[in-house]
Design an enzyme around this catalytic site. Structure first.
Site, PDB file in Angstrom:
ATOM      1  N   LYS A 139       0.862  -1.181   0.000  1.00 16.98           N
ATOM      2  CA  LYS A 139       0.000   0.000   0.000  1.00 16.98           C
ATOM      3  C   LYS A 139       0.892   1.223   0.000  1.00 16.98           C
ATOM      4  O   LYS A 139       2.051   1.164   0.437  1.00 16.98           O
ATOM      5  CB  LYS A 139      -0.882   0.027   1.250  1.00 16.98           C
TER       6      LYS A 139
HETATM    7  P1  NAD Z   1     -12.774   7.685  -2.460  1.00 19.38           P
HETATM    8  O1  NAD Z   1     -11.861   8.736  -2.040  1.00 19.38           O
HETATM    9  O2  NAD Z   1     -13.111   7.530  -3.913  1.00 19.38           O
HETATM   10  O3  NAD Z   1     -14.166   7.781  -1.674  1.00 19.38           O
HETATM   11  C1  NAD Z   1     -14.216   7.893  -0.287  1.00 19.38           C
HETATM   12  C2  NAD Z   1     -15.613   8.317   0.059  1.00 19.38           C
HETATM   13  O4  NAD Z   1     -15.716   8.410   1.485  1.00 19.38           O
HETATM   14  C3  NAD Z   1     -15.956   9.713  -0.495  1.00 19.38           C
HETATM   15  O5  NAD Z   1     -17.298   9.724  -0.939  1.00 19.38           O
HETATM   16  C4  NAD Z   1     -15.791  10.581   0.725  1.00 19.38           C
HETATM   17  O6  NAD Z   1     -16.589  11.759   0.626  1.00 19.38           O
HETATM   18  C5  NAD Z   1     -16.304   9.624   1.785  1.00 19.38           C
HETATM   19  N1  NAD Z   1     -15.986  10.105   3.120  1.00 19.38           N
HETATM   20  C6  NAD Z   1     -14.846  10.664   3.577  1.00 19.38           C
HETATM   21  N2  NAD Z   1     -15.022  11.129   4.806  1.00 19.38           N
HETATM   22  C7  NAD Z   1     -16.309  10.851   5.135  1.00 19.38           C
HETATM   23  C8  NAD Z   1     -17.126  11.113   6.267  1.00 19.38           C
HETATM   24  N3  NAD Z   1     -16.687  11.826   7.296  1.00 19.38           N
HETATM   25  N4  NAD Z   1     -18.385  10.627   6.251  1.00 19.38           N
HETATM   26  C9  NAD Z   1     -18.885   9.950   5.216  1.00 19.38           C
HETATM   27  N5  NAD Z   1     -18.178   9.732   4.121  1.00 19.38           N
HETATM   28  C10 NAD Z   1     -16.921  10.169   4.078  1.00 19.38           C
HETATM   29  O7  NAD Z   1     -12.169   6.293  -1.899  1.00 19.38           O
HETATM   30  P2  NAD Z   1     -12.488   4.813  -2.374  1.00 19.38           P
HETATM   31  O8  NAD Z   1     -11.448   4.418  -3.347  1.00 19.38           O
HETATM   32  O9  NAD Z   1     -13.935   4.682  -2.710  1.00 19.38           O
HETATM   33  O10 NAD Z   1     -12.149   4.006  -1.033  1.00 19.38           O
HETATM   34  C11 NAD Z   1     -13.102   3.869   0.017  1.00 19.38           C
HETATM   35  C12 NAD Z   1     -12.688   2.693   0.881  1.00 19.38           C
HETATM   36  O11 NAD Z   1     -12.659   1.505   0.080  1.00 19.38           O
HETATM   37  C13 NAD Z   1     -11.289   2.787   1.509  1.00 19.38           C
HETATM   38  O12 NAD Z   1     -11.287   2.114   2.739  1.00 19.38           O
HETATM   39  C14 NAD Z   1     -10.430   2.025   0.507  1.00 19.38           C
HETATM   40  O13 NAD Z   1      -9.224   1.555   1.077  1.00 19.38           O
HETATM   41  C15 NAD Z   1     -11.373   0.903   0.162  1.00 19.38           C
HETATM   42  N6  NAD Z   1     -11.087   0.212  -1.092  1.00 19.38           N
HETATM   43  C16 NAD Z   1     -11.005   0.883  -2.277  1.00 19.38           C
HETATM   44  C17 NAD Z   1     -10.790   0.176  -3.448  1.00 19.38           C
HETATM   45  C18 NAD Z   1     -10.784   0.850  -4.799  1.00 19.38           C
HETATM   46  O14 NAD Z   1     -10.785   0.126  -5.815  1.00 19.38           O
HETATM   47  N7  NAD Z   1     -10.809   2.158  -4.893  1.00 19.38           N
HETATM   48  C19 NAD Z   1     -10.625  -1.207  -3.421  1.00 19.38           C
HETATM   49  C20 NAD Z   1     -10.715  -1.872  -2.201  1.00 19.38           C
HETATM   50  C21 NAD Z   1     -10.957  -1.145  -1.043  1.00 19.38           C
END
Ligand code: NAD
Length: 426
Positions: free
Chosen positions: A116
């Site tokens: 990561k």
């Molecule tokens: P992103 O940045 O695209 O989205 C994150 C979302 O969380 C946004 O909508 C943001 O506004 C929201 N958020 C942040 N603070 C918040 C709060 N206080 N209250 C409510 N919502 C809030 O990120 P992502 O890529 O969608 O990742 C989200 C999670 O999924 C993380 O834990 C990441 O590690 C995990 N993840 C992502 C992927 C991927 O393919 N992108 C794959 C596996 C796991």
């Protein structure tokens, strides 16, 4: 890292991401009766880098940023894992996320280890130009660390397909030729895979559907709340909506929206594009995170950040099924409380593995210079993630344990076996 209005503020004892990851590891290692030697190897990251690098901002002043890359384990193949841009990102968080990647890749049996990366920055406060410079300089600092056969980044919180295109271009400029396989989650026009953008959300939808089915609930007509509306949350919400799920509440960093009659994710996306948040979208009422997490719904999708459901608020959860789209959204000390309340959890390393599964497909397509159609990607994704779901269900039944422990037992068992078979060098 925790979200500002998360229940940690209540003062209850909480577990940080690394503490959670290690507690989950220890629990599974006990269950597997792993030897102390193997435990010692798997408990620590293999390699870590911290880089401090200067970037000239639009107004001419120089700002120094700090970034990290951690490769937790490479026994089963090249390191694989996303890059996060977030103001609270630190080395311990990246270590936890790297460890979870090792287990996730092993659970779904793709030939990768875990890694990561992250930069401590709020990308929303940078111009597009500054963001590009931060990304390219960070990629340059990681020269030799990342590469198609070594370590392959992908999008995570605060990064997206554009970020991956900049990293791929930077690595290619240094190499003197195009290196598509250095990152996954790229735009399709530069070697990305069809279906990668939706892959994590699609995997969340597939696994949530299976868990709902086990609970005797049909996704069509199920009430659903979603925390987070980014890469993962938006796709999960849209695909669940497409299968007839009724989205009653969604939050993002700017606030939240509710409508018991059902929210339209396409309208929320349009509002997000216009205003930067889903908050205040027409035809909705406001809702905060704490209320959302305690809604009486069939399915609660956690797709924001880690540490959202803790020992302090787990007792208030009334959802029947929790789908962990995010990494580490439920702390280990919340698990028994949820189990006591009959809440079924689809653990993160299973639930959000759709992203790394299709990243694997993208990497294979890049190595072969041959692109697969979207339907083939979706079919193969469902086959692999569905198979992993069934394997976890079989271990749950065999050992009489919960899904999180069962998933870790399978994954850590595979990594331990690979580590032992390879032996110690020299
Ligand atoms: P992103 O940045 O695209 O989205 C994150 C979302 O969380 C946004 O909508 C943001 O506004 C929201 N958020 C942040 N603070 C918040 C709060 N206080 N209250 C409510 N919502 C809030 O990120 P992502 O890529 O969608 O990742 C989200 C999670 O999924 C993380 O834990 C990441 O590690 C995990 N993840 C992502 C992927 C991927 O393919 N992108 C794959 C596996 C796991």
């Amino acid at each position: 890292m925790t979200i500002s209005n998360a229940p940690e503020a209540s003062g209850a004892k909480t577990q940080g991401a690394l503490e959670s990851a290690l507690a989950e590891f220890d629990h599974a290692a006990d269950q597997l009766a792993l030897s102390p030697d193997i435990r010692a190897v798997l408990r620590l990251p293999k390699r870590e880098w911290t880089v401090n690098f200067p970037v000239t901002m639009d107004d001419g002043h120089v700002r120094v940023f700090t970034g990290y890359r951690v490769q937790h384990n490479v026994s089963r193949g090249p390191a694989k894992g996303g890059i996060r841009f977030h103001p609270a990102t630190d080395l311990d968080e990246v270590r936890a996320l790297a460890m979870w990647m090792t287990w996730k890749c092993a659970l779904v049996n793709v030939p990768f280890g875990g890694a990561k990366g992250g930069v401590t920055v709020d990308p929303r406060k940078l111009s597009a130009n500054e963001l590009q410079h931060v990304t390219r300089r960070f990629a340059t600092e990681l020269q030799g660390v990342i590469g198609p056969e070594v370590d392959i980044p992908a999008p995570d919180v605060g990064t997206n397909a554009q970020t991956m295109a900049w990293i791929m271009d930077t690595v290619s400029m240094h190499a003197g030729y195009t290196v598509p396989g250095v990152v996954t989650g790229k735009p399709v026009s530069v070697g990305g895979s069809e279906g990668r953008a939706d892959a994590t959300g699609m995997g969340v939808m597939f696994t949530a559907q299976r868990a709902l089915r086990e609970a005797g609930i049909d996704m069509a007509g199920a009430s659903v709340a979603v925390q987070g509306f980014g890469n993962v949350g938006e796709a999960a919400a849209r695909l669940i909506h497409k299968r007839g799920g009724r989205l009653v509440a969604i939050t993002d960093v700017g606030g939240g929206v509710a409508n018991p009659g059902g929210l339209d994710p396409a309208k929320l996306s349009a509002h997000l594009r216009e205003t930067g948040s889903i908050a205040g979208a027409p035809g909705t009422t406001p809702i905060d995170n704490e209320t959302l997490l305690a809604l009486d719904v069939d399915l609660l999708v956690l797709a924001a950040l880690e540490g959202q459901i803790t020992a302090a608020n787990a007792g208030a959860v009334r959802a029947k099924v929790i789908a962990e789209g995010a990494n580490g959204p439920v702390t280990p000390n919340a698990d028994p409380i949820l189990a006591d309340h009959g809440v079924v959890t689809v653990p993160d390393i299973l639930c959000n593995s759709g992203g790394v599964i299709v990243s694997y497909f993208e990497w294979v397509q890049n190595l072969q210079s041959f692109a697969w159609p979207a339907a083939q990607v979706a079919d193969r994704l469902e086959h692999i993630i569905g198979g992993a779901y069934d394997e976890v269900a079989a271990v749950r039944a065999r050992d009489g344990i919960g899904a999180r422990l069962a998933a870790h037992v399978i994954a850590i068992g595979r990594v331990a076996e690979a580590t032992e078979i390879r032996g110690l060098y020299p």
